[in-house]
Design a protein around this motif. Structure first.
Motif, PDB file in Angstrom:
ATOM      1  N   TYR A 184      -0.870   8.752  -7.729  1.00 22.84           N
ATOM      2  CA  TYR A 184      -1.855   8.866  -6.657  1.00 22.84           C
ATOM      3  C   TYR A 184      -2.805  10.027  -6.961  1.00 22.84           C
ATOM      4  CZ  TYR A 184       1.581   6.110  -3.954  1.00 22.84           C
ATOM      5  OH  TYR A 184       2.474   5.172  -3.512  1.00 22.84           O
ATOM      6  N   ARG A 185      -4.090   9.795  -6.752  1.00 16.53           N
ATOM      7  CA  ARG A 185      -5.096  10.828  -7.049  1.00 16.53           C
ATOM      8  C   ARG A 185      -5.215  11.800  -5.872  1.00 16.53           C
ATOM      9  NH1 ARG A 185      -9.896   7.911  -7.652  1.00 16.53           N
ATOM     10  NH2 ARG A 185     -10.573   8.531  -5.606  1.00 16.53           N
ATOM     11  N   ARG A 186      -4.977  13.090  -6.132  1.00 15.08           N
ATOM     12  CA  ARG A 186      -5.093  14.119  -5.086  1.00 15.08           C
ATOM     13  C   ARG A 186      -6.526  14.618  -5.047  1.00 15.08           C
ATOM     14  NH1 ARG A 186      -3.427  19.945  -4.248  1.00 15.08           N
ATOM     15  NH2 ARG A 186      -2.577  19.985  -2.125  1.00 15.08           N
ATOM     16  N   GLU A 200      -4.832   9.705  -2.642  1.00 12.54           N
ATOM     17  CA  GLU A 200      -5.289   8.328  -2.481  1.00 12.54           C
ATOM     18  C   GLU A 200      -4.326   7.366  -3.164  1.00 12.54           C
ATOM     19  OE1 GLU A 200      -9.578   6.799  -2.565  1.00 12.54           O
ATOM     20  OE2 GLU A 200      -8.774   6.204  -4.524  1.00 12.54           O
ATOM     21  N   ILE A 201      -3.881   6.347  -2.412  1.00 12.74           N
ATOM     22  CA  ILE A 201      -3.014   5.311  -2.948  1.00 12.74           C
ATOM     23  C   ILE A 201      -3.840   4.183  -3.533  1.00 12.74           C
ATOM     24  CG2 ILE A 201      -1.268   3.585  -2.358  1.00 12.74           C
ATOM     25  CD1 ILE A 201      -0.310   5.519  -0.144  1.00 12.74           C
ATOM     26  N   ALA A 202      -4.790   3.664  -2.751  1.00 19.21           N
ATOM     27  CA  ALA A 202      -5.611   2.537  -3.217  1.00 19.21           C
ATOM     28  C   ALA A 202      -6.833   2.409  -2.321  1.00 19.21           C
ATOM     29  CB  ALA A 202      -4.804   1.242  -3.193  1.00 19.21           C
ATOM     30  N   SER A 253      -4.315   6.295   2.005  1.00 15.98           N
ATOM     31  CA  SER A 253      -4.001   7.591   1.405  1.00 15.98           C
ATOM     32  C   SER A 253      -2.904   8.279   2.209  1.00 15.98           C
ATOM     33  CB  SER A 253      -5.256   8.477   1.369  1.00 15.98           C
ATOM     34  OG  SER A 253      -5.699   8.753   2.689  1.00 15.98           O
ATOM     35  N   ILE A 254      -2.452   9.409   1.694  1.00 18.74           N
ATOM     36  CA  ILE A 254      -1.475  10.239   2.395  1.00 18.74           C
ATOM     37  C   ILE A 254      -2.124  11.606   2.612  1.00 18.74           C
ATOM     38  CG2 ILE A 254       0.777  11.363   2.287  1.00 18.74           C
ATOM     39  CD1 ILE A 254       1.653   9.011   0.479  1.00 18.74           C
ATOM     40  N   ASP A 257       6.499   5.068  -3.637  1.00 18.11           N
ATOM     41  CA  ASP A 257       5.688   4.159  -4.455  1.00 18.11           C
ATOM     42  C   ASP A 257       5.073   3.072  -3.581  1.00 18.11           C
ATOM     43  OD1 ASP A 257       6.522   5.580  -6.705  1.00 18.11           O
ATOM     44  OD2 ASP A 257       8.030   4.090  -7.283  1.00 18.11           O
ATOM     45  N   SER A 258       4.070   2.396  -4.125  1.00 22.05           N
ATOM     46  CA  SER A 258       3.382   1.321  -3.414  1.00 22.05           C
ATOM     47  C   SER A 258       3.157   0.146  -4.346  1.00 22.05           C
ATOM     48  CB  SER A 258       2.017   1.792  -2.894  1.00 22.05           C
ATOM     49  OG  SER A 258       2.158   2.885  -2.020  1.00 22.05           O
TER      50      SER A 258
END
Length: 193
Positions: free
Chosen positions: A7-9, A21-23, A37-38, A159-160
């Motif tokens: 995931y991109r922070r 960001e997840i997707a 995102s988280i 995970d996703s």
């Protein structure tokens, strides 16, 4: 499969905090139509405003999160309190008892319909995506094996995975145990909550 360590922070849109960001989905090279995102919330902070965007947040960890706005305060209580609100609403997030992480689903109103479920994962589950739609599964706890091949991809907590359907219906099988958030994203208005 989307592993948590991939995931991109990045900074929030307003620079007041951090998110992983997840997707995201949308036209190639254009603005996103939906984003997952988280949010990492360590101290009281104003959330970014997004005109024409609806949002839903789910508490993933921490002692709770107060969402303060002109319309009042909503508390996301442990273990997985949630709240849906318009992105234009000025919201301030206040951690109740130390830092929190919150699952953050955003989608462009009128262009995308989004429905989010919190479900147990016990044994087998098959996700069916209708043409033009996308399913996102975020594994909150446990483990799940994706697909029918051997050995198949293994999802761990955090995970996703995405199931995207083009012109034809798509499906994906999972086997495992734990808890998951499932988001269905499709063209058109939002579905029932």
């Amino acid at each position: 499969m989307l592993p948590a360590n991939g995931y991109r922070r990045e900074r929030w849109h307003n620079g007041a905090g951090w998110t992983r960001e997840i997707a995201r989905g949308g036209a190639p090279g254009g603005a996103w139509d939906w984003r997952v995102s988280i949010a990492e919330i360590e101290a009281p902070a104003e959330f970014s405003r997004f005109d024409g965007v609806d949002r839903e947040q789910v508490l993933l960890s921490g002692g709770g999160l107060a969402l303060e706005s002109a319309t009042g305060t909503v508390r996301l209580e442990p273990p997985h309190g949630r709240h849906r609100y318009p992105g234009e609403e000025g919201v301030r997030g206040v951690p109740i008892d130390g830092p929190v992480h919150a699952f953050n689903l955003m989608w462009r109103r009128g262009r995308i319909g989004a429905t989010l479920w919190h479900r147990p994962l016990v044994g087998s589950m098959v996700l069916f995506a209708e043409p033009g739609s996308t399913w996102l599964l975020y594994l909150m706890a446990g483990q799940a094996r994706v697909g029918t091949g051997t050995p198949g991809a293994l999802l761990e907590a955090g995970d996703s995975m995405l199931v995207r359907a083009g012109a034809d219906r798509a499906s994906q099988r999972l086997d495992g145990h734990g808890e998951a958030l499932l988001a269905r994203l499709s063209p058109g208005p939002a579905g029932p909550q």
